[in-house]
Motif scaffolding. Sequence first.
Motif, PDB file in Angstrom:
ATOM      1  N   CYS A 150       0.904  -1.276   0.141  1.00 52.90           N
ATOM      2  CA  CYS A 150       0.026   0.036   0.017  1.00 52.90           C
ATOM      3  C   CYS A 150       0.730   1.419  -0.122  1.00 52.90           C
ATOM      4  N   PRO A 151       2.124   1.218   0.030  1.00 51.89           N
ATOM      5  CA  PRO A 151       2.596   2.753   0.444  1.00 51.89           C
ATOM      6  C   PRO A 151       2.607   3.693  -0.454  1.00 51.89           C
ATOM      7  N   LEU A 152       2.377   3.267  -1.878  1.00 53.57           N
ATOM      8  CA  LEU A 152       2.223   4.413  -2.988  1.00 53.57           C
ATOM      9  C   LEU A 152       0.892   4.805  -2.880  1.00 53.57           C
ATOM     10  N   SER A 153      -0.120   4.367  -2.496  1.00 56.31           N
ATOM     11  CA  SER A 153      -1.437   5.125  -2.368  1.00 56.31           C
ATOM     12  C   SER A 153      -1.286   6.127  -1.093  1.00 56.31           C
ATOM     13  N   PHE A 154      -0.565   5.829  -0.176  1.00 55.18           N
ATOM     14  CA  PHE A 154      -0.324   7.037   0.862  1.00 55.18           C
ATOM     15  C   PHE A 154       0.325   8.234   0.131  1.00 55.18           C
ATOM     16  N   LEU A 155       1.735   7.756  -0.351  1.00 55.32           N
ATOM     17  CA  LEU A 155       2.602   8.922  -1.106  1.00 55.32           C
ATOM     18  C   LEU A 155       2.062   9.830  -2.031  1.00 55.32           C
ATOM     19  N   THR A 156       1.061   9.062  -2.767  1.00 55.12           N
ATOM     20  CA  THR A 156       0.347   9.877  -3.916  1.00 55.12           C
ATOM     21  C   THR A 156      -0.944  10.490  -3.418  1.00 55.12           C
ATOM     22  N   GLY A 157      -1.327  10.235  -2.128  1.00 54.36           N
ATOM     23  CA  GLY A 157      -2.614  10.968  -1.332  1.00 54.36           C
ATOM     24  C   GLY A 157      -3.854  10.269  -1.976  1.00 54.36           C
ATOM     25  N   ILE A 158      -3.580   9.189  -2.671  1.00 56.99           N
ATOM     26  CA  ILE A 158      -4.908   8.547  -3.055  1.00 56.99           C
ATOM     27  C   ILE A 158      -5.622   7.551  -1.708  1.00 56.99           C
TER      28      ILE A 158
END
Length: 311
Positions: A150-158
């Motif tokens: 899941c890290p990229l969902s937090f880092l992209t703000g989605i």
Amino acid sequence: MTQTSKFLKSSAVSVIGVPFSGGQPRGGVDQGPVRLVEFGLLNQIEELGWSVEYEGNENIESLRPKEDPDAFNLKQPKYVSAVTEHVSKQIYNAAKEGKFVLTLGGDHSVALATVSGVFGAYPNACLIWVDAHADINTPASTDSGNIHGCPLSFLTGIADHHPDFDWVQPLLKTDRLTYIGLRDIDEAEKKIIRDLNIKAFSMHHVDKYGIGKVVDMALDHVNPNRDLPIHLSFDVDALDPSVAPSTGTPVRGGLTFREGHYICEAIAETGLLVATDIMEVNPTLEDSHAVYQTVQVGCSLARCCLGEGLL
């Protein structure tokens, strides 16, 4: 150092070990960093002409909370958050000082720390994510609840709001993200990638165009003028299991030894690379030969990012 860097202020490498397995259920990946170091990685980097500073984070277990219930579908959120927030500050400080940052994981939830730290220091950076998996599930879409997916969902703000991750800022614009090597992607992630028009190169594209063309196309998308800092996050499961067997979620049909190394060599040659993650080496999986093989590959990928070439 074999190439001139456009952004680094020194010939120092800050090697940050993150012996952490809390973003997924399998133990052992927390032993990856120390095995890479025991294999001689720090000396190998010095032989390339860099000075090396090492922070092993051996006491990371002390950040584990007494209670850490599942929250909003995620497992061990308080532990993952505490570790990644702590490490993100180390990475930010090293990057801000103009040092090359080499982070040794640990599972890929550690990218919450690496991307936050690197993009805090280089707000206009771009991210090249080399992985069999997209790691962009949201808390709502993840089937497993494992935060390494899941890290990229937090880092992209989605990602949906999650109180344990309020510290994570959406520093990563989706047009500054590109994938290489995808081949095991959840349906929800496919929809996210399509809806957000994220540039993604699966193994189909590597087969179709060859790795040289894929790397060029990836750079053309996220760094068209070749003037932005690059952060490379490399999960060893991007490589075929015959190349890197000791990893937690191996998927057949991955990058060859040379394709994986070419990515690192070609990106290093740009002179724009400021940070690299080597993630998901798990030395407790498979037999001793497989572990040796995987650790050896992890070290050689890191060396390629720091300028080692074939000639």
